[in-house]
Scaffold this motif. Structure first.
Motif, PDB file in Angstrom:
ATOM      1  N   LYS A  90      31.513 -62.483  68.196  1.00  0.00           N
ATOM      2  CA  LYS A  90      30.931 -61.192  67.847  1.00  0.00           C
ATOM      3  C   LYS A  90      29.426 -61.334  67.632  1.00  0.00           C
ATOM      4  O   LYS A  90      28.929 -62.413  67.309  1.00  0.00           O
ATOM      5  N   LEU A  91      28.721 -60.212  67.791  1.00  0.00           N
ATOM      6  CA  LEU A  91      27.280 -60.184  67.558  1.00  0.00           C
ATOM      7  C   LEU A  91      26.975 -59.168  66.472  1.00  0.00           C
ATOM      8  O   LEU A  91      27.425 -58.026  66.536  1.00  0.00           O
ATOM      9  N   ALA A  92      26.220 -59.590  65.455  1.00  0.00           N
ATOM     10  CA  ALA A  92      25.859 -58.700  64.349  1.00  0.00           C
ATOM     11  C   ALA A  92      24.354 -58.755  64.117  1.00  0.00           C
ATOM     12  O   ALA A  92      23.739 -59.828  64.204  1.00  0.00           O
ATOM     13  N   PHE A  93      23.761 -57.592  63.841  1.00  0.00           N
ATOM     14  CA  PHE A  93      22.342 -57.505  63.522  1.00  0.00           C
ATOM     15  C   PHE A  93      22.188 -57.005  62.089  1.00  0.00           C
ATOM     16  O   PHE A  93      22.823 -56.025  61.701  1.00  0.00           O
ATOM     17  N   THR A  94      21.360 -57.686  61.324  1.00  0.00           N
ATOM     18  CA  THR A  94      21.159 -57.327  59.933  1.00  0.00           C
ATOM     19  C   THR A  94      19.747 -56.790  59.734  1.00  0.00           C
ATOM     20  O   THR A  94      18.764 -57.518  59.938  1.00  0.00           O
ATOM     21  N   PRO A  95      19.608 -55.509  59.342  1.00  0.00           N
ATOM     22  CA  PRO A  95      18.277 -54.933  59.117  1.00  0.00           C
ATOM     23  C   PRO A  95      17.690 -55.388  57.790  1.00  0.00           C
ATOM     24  O   PRO A  95      18.400 -55.489  56.788  1.00  0.00           O
ATOM     25  N   VAL A  96      16.405 -55.670  57.778  1.00  0.00           N
ATOM     26  CA  VAL A  96      15.719 -56.115  56.568  1.00  0.00           C
ATOM     27  C   VAL A  96      14.479 -55.240  56.357  1.00  0.00           C
ATOM     28  O   VAL A  96      13.694 -55.064  57.289  1.00  0.00           O
ATOM     29  N   PRO A  97      14.276 -54.688  55.158  1.00  0.00           N
ATOM     30  CA  PRO A  97      13.089 -53.868  54.893  1.00  0.00           C
ATOM     31  C   PRO A  97      11.812 -54.689  55.015  1.00  0.00           C
ATOM     32  O   PRO A  97      11.762 -55.842  54.569  1.00  0.00           O
ATOM     33  N   THR A  98      10.770 -54.105  55.604  1.00  0.00           N
ATOM     34  CA  THR A  98       9.528 -54.855  55.820  1.00  0.00           C
ATOM     35  C   THR A  98       8.872 -55.284  54.523  1.00  0.00           C
ATOM     36  O   THR A  98       8.227 -56.331  54.457  1.00  0.00           O
ATOM     37  N   ALA A  99       9.023 -54.505  53.450  1.00  0.00           N
ATOM     38  CA  ALA A  99       8.354 -54.826  52.186  1.00  0.00           C
ATOM     39  C   ALA A  99       8.829 -56.134  51.585  1.00  0.00           C
ATOM     40  O   ALA A  99       8.109 -56.784  50.828  1.00  0.00           O
ATOM     41  N   VAL A 100      10.054 -56.546  51.901  1.00  0.00           N
ATOM     42  CA  VAL A 100      10.620 -57.766  51.303  1.00  0.00           C
ATOM     43  C   VAL A 100      11.173 -58.690  52.380  1.00  0.00           C
ATOM     44  O   VAL A 100      12.038 -59.523  52.114  1.00  0.00           O
ATOM     45  N   GLY A 101      10.643 -58.568  53.592  1.00  0.00           N
ATOM     46  CA  GLY A 101      11.222 -59.271  54.727  1.00  0.00           C
ATOM     47  C   GLY A 101      11.362 -60.757  54.566  1.00  0.00           C
ATOM     48  O   GLY A 101      12.457 -61.317  54.692  1.00  0.00           O
ATOM     49  N   GLY A 102      10.254 -61.475  54.275  1.00  0.00           N
ATOM     50  CA  GLY A 102      10.299 -62.922  54.201  1.00  0.00           C
ATOM     51  C   GLY A 102      11.264 -63.467  53.164  1.00  0.00           C
ATOM     52  O   GLY A 102      12.160 -64.258  53.495  1.00  0.00           O
ATOM     53  N   PRO A 103      11.118 -63.079  51.886  1.00  0.00           N
ATOM     54  CA  PRO A 103      12.027 -63.606  50.861  1.00  0.00           C
ATOM     55  C   PRO A 103      13.496 -63.304  51.130  1.00  0.00           C
ATOM     56  O   PRO A 103      14.369 -64.146  50.901  1.00  0.00           O
ATOM     57  N   VAL A 104      13.773 -62.097  51.620  1.00  0.00           N
ATOM     58  CA  VAL A 104      15.167 -61.708  51.838  1.00  0.00           C
ATOM     59  C   VAL A 104      15.770 -62.467  53.030  1.00  0.00           C
ATOM     60  O   VAL A 104      16.916 -62.905  52.981  1.00  0.00           O
ATOM     61  N   ILE A 105      14.999 -62.633  54.086  1.00  0.00           N
ATOM     62  CA  ILE A 105      15.489 -63.408  55.229  1.00  0.00           C
ATOM     63  C   ILE A 105      15.693 -64.869  54.827  1.00  0.00           C
ATOM     64  O   ILE A 105      16.686 -65.504  55.215  1.00  0.00           O
ATOM     65  N   ASN A 106      14.780 -65.399  54.040  1.00  0.00           N
ATOM     66  CA  ASN A 106      14.942 -66.775  53.576  1.00  0.00           C
ATOM     67  C   ASN A 106      16.215 -66.943  52.748  1.00  0.00           C
ATOM     68  O   ASN A 106      16.912 -67.961  52.835  1.00  0.00           O
ATOM     69  N   GLU A 107      16.539 -65.936  51.947  1.00  0.00           N
ATOM     70  CA  GLU A 107      17.788 -65.983  51.179  1.00  0.00           C
ATOM     71  C   GLU A 107      18.987 -65.971  52.112  1.00  0.00           C
ATOM     72  O   GLU A 107      19.972 -66.670  51.878  1.00  0.00           O
ATOM     73  N   GLY A 108      18.913 -65.186  53.179  1.00  0.00           N
ATOM     74  CA  GLY A 108      20.007 -65.150  54.144  1.00  0.00           C
ATOM     75  C   GLY A 108      20.206 -66.486  54.831  1.00  0.00           C
ATOM     76  O   GLY A 108      21.337 -66.941  55.029  1.00  0.00           O
ATOM     77  N   PHE A 109      19.098 -67.132  55.204  1.00  0.00           N
ATOM     78  CA  PHE A 109      19.194 -68.464  55.797  1.00  0.00           C
ATOM     79  C   PHE A 109      19.753 -69.469  54.790  1.00  0.00           C
ATOM     80  O   PHE A 109      20.610 -70.298  55.118  1.00  0.00           O
ATOM     81  N   SER A 110      19.248 -69.414  53.562  1.00  0.00           N
ATOM     82  CA  SER A 110      19.678 -70.355  52.538  1.00  0.00           C
ATOM     83  C   SER A 110      21.170 -70.252  52.268  1.00  0.00           C
ATOM     84  O   SER A 110      21.859 -71.269  52.121  1.00  0.00           O
ATOM     85  N   GLY A 111      21.686 -69.024  52.217  1.00  0.00           N
ATOM     86  CA  GLY A 111      23.110 -68.812  51.966  1.00  0.00           C
ATOM     87  C   GLY A 111      23.969 -68.873  53.206  1.00  0.00           C
ATOM     88  O   GLY A 111      25.178 -68.624  53.145  1.00  0.00           O
ATOM     89  N   LYS A 112      23.364 -69.203  54.370  1.00  0.00           N
ATOM     90  CA  LYS A 112      24.066 -69.305  55.656  1.00  0.00           C
ATOM     91  C   LYS A 112      24.783 -68.003  56.012  1.00  0.00           C
ATOM     92  O   LYS A 112      25.845 -68.008  56.623  1.00  0.00           O
ATOM     93  N   ARG A 113      24.150 -66.880  55.651  1.00  0.00           N
ATOM     94  CA  ARG A 113      24.703 -65.577  56.012  1.00  0.00           C
ATOM     95  C   ARG A 113      24.088 -65.045  57.301  1.00  0.00           C
ATOM     96  O   ARG A 113      24.554 -64.057  57.845  1.00  0.00           O
ATOM     97  N   ILE A 114      23.012 -65.683  57.743  1.00  0.00           N
ATOM     98  CA  ILE A 114      22.423 -65.335  59.036  1.00  0.00           C
ATOM     99  C   ILE A 114      22.216 -66.619  59.827  1.00  0.00           C
ATOM    100  O   ILE A 114      22.091 -67.709  59.253  1.00  0.00           O
ATOM    101  N   ASP A 115      22.189 -66.485  61.146  1.00  0.00           N
ATOM    102  CA  ASP A 115      22.008 -67.636  62.031  1.00  0.00           C
ATOM    103  C   ASP A 115      20.623 -67.660  62.660  1.00  0.00           C
ATOM    104  O   ASP A 115      20.070 -68.731  62.908  1.00  0.00           O
ATOM    105  N   PHE A 116      20.080 -66.471  62.936  1.00  0.00           N
ATOM    106  CA  PHE A 116      18.767 -66.340  63.552  1.00  0.00           C
ATOM    107  C   PHE A 116      17.994 -65.239  62.831  1.00  0.00           C
ATOM    108  O   PHE A 116      18.586 -64.335  62.239  1.00  0.00           O
ATOM    109  N   ALA A 117      16.671 -65.320  62.930  1.00  0.00           N
ATOM    110  CA  ALA A 117      15.832 -64.233  62.421  1.00  0.00           C
ATOM    111  C   ALA A 117      14.524 -64.224  63.182  1.00  0.00           C
ATOM    112  O   ALA A 117      13.948 -65.280  63.488  1.00  0.00           O
ATOM    113  N   SER A 118      14.062 -63.034  63.486  1.00  0.00           N
ATOM    114  CA  SER A 118      12.737 -62.859  64.058  1.00  0.00           C
ATOM    115  C   SER A 118      11.835 -62.423  62.908  1.00  0.00           C
ATOM    116  O   SER A 118      11.905 -61.284  62.450  1.00  0.00           O
TER     117      SER A 118
END
Length: 383
Positions: A90-118
């Motif tokens: 399956k393919l899933a896309f997770t939207p992230v608000p621009t105001a908190v993009g970096g910290p929130v994406i880093n949390e997703g990577f840290s918790g292994k809840r996301i595989d890729f991020a632009s």
């Protein structure tokens, strides 16, 4: 580690930005859990991924969250979804608000809840320094311009004129590095100014009210100028290419190691999207899509024009030497200025296997300029 990592990554933000980050994180984590309901590889290769999850900055537009840039093209094209479906993934896309993009994406990577991020260069370096192994698997274009904007009526025409003034600079965000390089080039340092660490969303009101004298922003700096709130007195258009803020396609190292075939498919999809965006015939559509929920189309077009980069090269995924030197300088700056405790090996961060293979897979080896062709063109132009 995930919760502590997120707390540490936002500790340098203003109080209002921390509240926004916490709220954004709640929305992000809920979405990520939905998107990652399938089995994930444990990094040892014993269990193949059942879902590929990609996070990217998204904007509210006509009652929905929309992804701009290459992520939006990948979604619209549907090729990646179809290829993964063939493999039962399956393919899933997770939207992230621009105001908190970096910290929130880093949390997703840290918790292994996301595989890729632009997302941006600075947050990625912060993640790796904090113990989250990432790989830069594909460049996403030639970088974004950064703008120095002064408030209306302030008689300043250079960074030297702002010495001792109040400058709004959201610390730890990608635009801090170009600003630091501007200071270094003018023999200045951060302590020569009164730095106000506020979120870009709060900057227009601060500039208009006179609470700050200047600010450092991305294309929203052009919007402030259009609205008559401020005036752009400098941008990375006037600087070397590796000064521009960059955003790339990053992946979790353990996912890449355990799922090289899926990683290749994702990179292929982004390179396909880059080729589509590089077609001059699609320029109007690219600008329209980039503006959805983010900026007026006129501002997006002006920002693209300010880059002085040929349209095709604007979206090049080729890993040229200036990208490598850029990440070395990001890693050096983050460590030397105490933004991270551990020095990041920028060369180890970059994994060019997949983008090089994607260029071969899609027969695009000569579509964009390489280091050699770019140097040849520059030499020819000098006569």
């Amino acid at each position: 580690m995930g919760t502590d990592f997120f707390r540490n990554s936002i500790s340098g933000l203003s109080q209002s930005a921390r509240r926004a980050a916490a709220a954004g994180a709640s929305l992000f984590l809920a979405a990520a859990l939905v998107g990652c309901s399938g089995a994930k590889s444990d990094g040892g290769g014993s269990e193949a991924a059942k879902t590929v999850t990609i996070a990217s900055i998204a904007y509210p537009y006509k009652g929905a969250q929309v992804f701009n840039g290459l992520t939006g093209v990948v979604i619209n094209e549907g090729w990646l979804k179809n290829e993964l479906n063939k493999r039962g993934v399956k393919l899933a896309f997770t939207p992230v608000p621009t105001a908190v993009g970096g910290p929130v994406i880093n949390e997703g990577f840290s918790g292994k809840r996301i595989d890729f991020a632009s997302y941006g260069d600075f947050p990625a370096i912060i993640a790796v320094a904090g113990g989250v192994p990432l790989k830069l698997v594909a460049p996403v274009g030639q970088g974004q311009n950064v703008y120095l904007v002064v408030r209306k009526g302030l008689p300043a025409s250079s960074i030297a004129d702002l010495k001792g003034k109040r400058i709004a600079l959201h610390r730890g965000r990608p635009w801090e590095l170009p600003f630091s390089k501007l200071l270094d080039a003018n023999h200045l340092k951060l302590t020569d100014f009164k730095i106000v660490n506020i979120n870009p969303s709060a900057t227009p009101a601060a500039l208009e009210s006179g609470s700050v004298d200047a600010t450092v922003l991305l294309s929203d700096g052009l919007l402030l100028e259009q609205k008559g709130i401020g005036k752009v007195i400098w941008s990375t258009k006037e600087a070397p290419a590796d000064w521009r803020m960059r955003a790339e396609l990053f992946a979790r190292k353990d996912f890449v190691d355990s799922n090289p075939e899926l990683t290749q498919l994702v990179v292929d999809a982004f390179v396909r999207a880059a080729a589509w965006s590089s077609d001059e015939a699609n320029k109007t559509a690219v600008i329209h899509n980039a503006a959805r929920g983010a900026m007026p189309e006129a501002i997006v077009a002006k920002d693209y024009d300010a880059s002085n980069i040929p349209w095709r090269e604007r979206f090049s995924p080729v890993l040229r030497s200036d990208i490598r030197s850029h990440y070395r300088s990001v890693a050096d700056y983050a460590f030397e200025h105490g933004l991270v405790r551990n020095k990041v090996d920028a060369d180890a961060l970059i994994d060019d296997r997949f983008v090089n293979q994607a260029l071969r897979n899609l027969k695009l080896e000569s579509f964009w300029k390489s280091d050699a062709s770019a140097a040849h063109a520059k030499a020819g132009a000098s006569y």
